[in-house]
Design an enzyme around this catalytic site. Structure first.
Site, mmCIF file in Angstrom:
data_model
loop_
_atom_site.group_PDB
_atom_site.id
_atom_site.type_symbol
_atom_site.label_atom_id
_atom_site.label_comp_id
_atom_site.label_asym_id
_atom_site.label_seq_id
_atom_site.Cartn_x
_atom_site.Cartn_y
_atom_site.Cartn_z
ATOM 1 N N ASP A 8 39.765 -10.673 41.997
ATOM 2 C CA ASP A 8 40.460 -11.799 42.599
ATOM 3 C C ASP A 8 40.288 -11.629 44.110
ATOM 4 O O ASP A 8 41.017 -10.867 44.736
ATOM 5 C CB ASP A 8 41.938 -11.803 42.213
ATOM 6 C CG ASP A 8 42.710 -12.891 42.916
ATOM 7 O OD1 ASP A 8 42.202 -14.026 43.007
ATOM 8 O OD2 ASP A 8 43.829 -12.625 43.385
ATOM 9 N N GLU A 67 36.811 -14.832 40.491
ATOM 10 C CA GLU A 67 37.388 -16.157 40.618
ATOM 11 C C GLU A 67 36.573 -16.981 41.610
ATOM 12 O O GLU A 67 36.159 -16.481 42.647
ATOM 13 C CB GLU A 67 38.838 -16.020 41.104
ATOM 14 C CG GLU A 67 39.619 -17.305 41.085
ATOM 15 C CD GLU A 67 41.080 -17.068 41.440
ATOM 16 O OE1 GLU A 67 41.864 -16.755 40.527
ATOM 17 O OE2 GLU A 67 41.410 -17.196 42.622
ATOM 18 N N ASP A 139 48.106 -9.311 42.994
ATOM 19 C CA ASP A 139 46.651 -9.436 43.182
ATOM 20 C C ASP A 139 45.892 -8.602 42.154
ATOM 21 O O ASP A 139 44.864 -9.038 41.630
ATOM 22 C CB ASP A 139 46.265 -9.034 44.610
ATOM 23 C CG ASP A 139 46.851 -9.988 45.635
ATOM 24 O OD1 ASP A 139 46.443 -11.154 45.660
ATOM 25 O OD2 ASP A 139 47.739 -9.556 46.400
#
Length: 171
Positions: A8, A67, A139
């Site tokens: 991410d 992502e 996160d």
């Protein structure tokens, strides 16, 4: 057994999660948050690159899922996010790890069941799916969610392809 690193990306915090996937089973291997701070931007990109590089050397993943950039309200934020993604992808690609990309809504859909899920819902479901007892930093949970999404997608695609060739069977 397939080892997947999920990332991410972020210019201040980059979440990383590693799982092993076999058929429909997933196992937690590692998660962490690379903290880049608020200093000089090129230095932060270097921290992402070297952090991902070190993690890959240590855990030897076979595939990476990351992502994609979402439409940010601020164009400057979107550009920085894209550069953070680039640093992570370059670190991964340097080790010949195949890269896969997923939209944020697809990741949330795969883990929580709805594309508009809140970060707390993602954290909760990642912990539940991986049977983790401690709370995961958001996160790092997002990094694990990306890896879980890829594992689910990969398993599903293998069975769709197998179904088209006539070799599909229930597991």
């Amino acid at each position: 057994m397939l080892r997947i690193i999920g990332i991410d990306p972020g210019s201040r915090f980059t979440g990383v999660g590693i799982i092993d996937a076999h058929k429909q089973q997933i196992k937690h291997i590692h998660h962490e948050t690379i903290r880049c701070g608020t200093g000089d931007f090129p230095e932060r990109l270097g921290l992402i690159f070297s952090g991902i590089n070190d993690i890959i050397k240590q855990y030897n993943p076979h595939e990476m899922a990351i992502e994609t950039v979402f439409m940010a309200k601020n164009a400057q934020s979107a550009i920085k996010l894209g550069q953070a993604r680039g640093a992570a992808i370059c670190a991964t690609y340097a080790h010949s790890v195949k890269v896969h990309e997923y939209a944020p809504k697809a990741i949330k859909q795969a883990v929580v069941g709805k594309g508009g899920a809140a970060k707390t819902q993602v954290q909760y479901m990642v912990g539940l799916l991986l049977n983790l007892q401690q709370k995961i930093q958001e996160d790092a949970a997002d990094g694990l969610a990306v890896a879980i999404c890829h594992a689910n997608n990969r398993w599903t695609q293998e069975h769709i392809i197998a179904g088209r060739t006539g070799h599909w069977r229930k597991l």
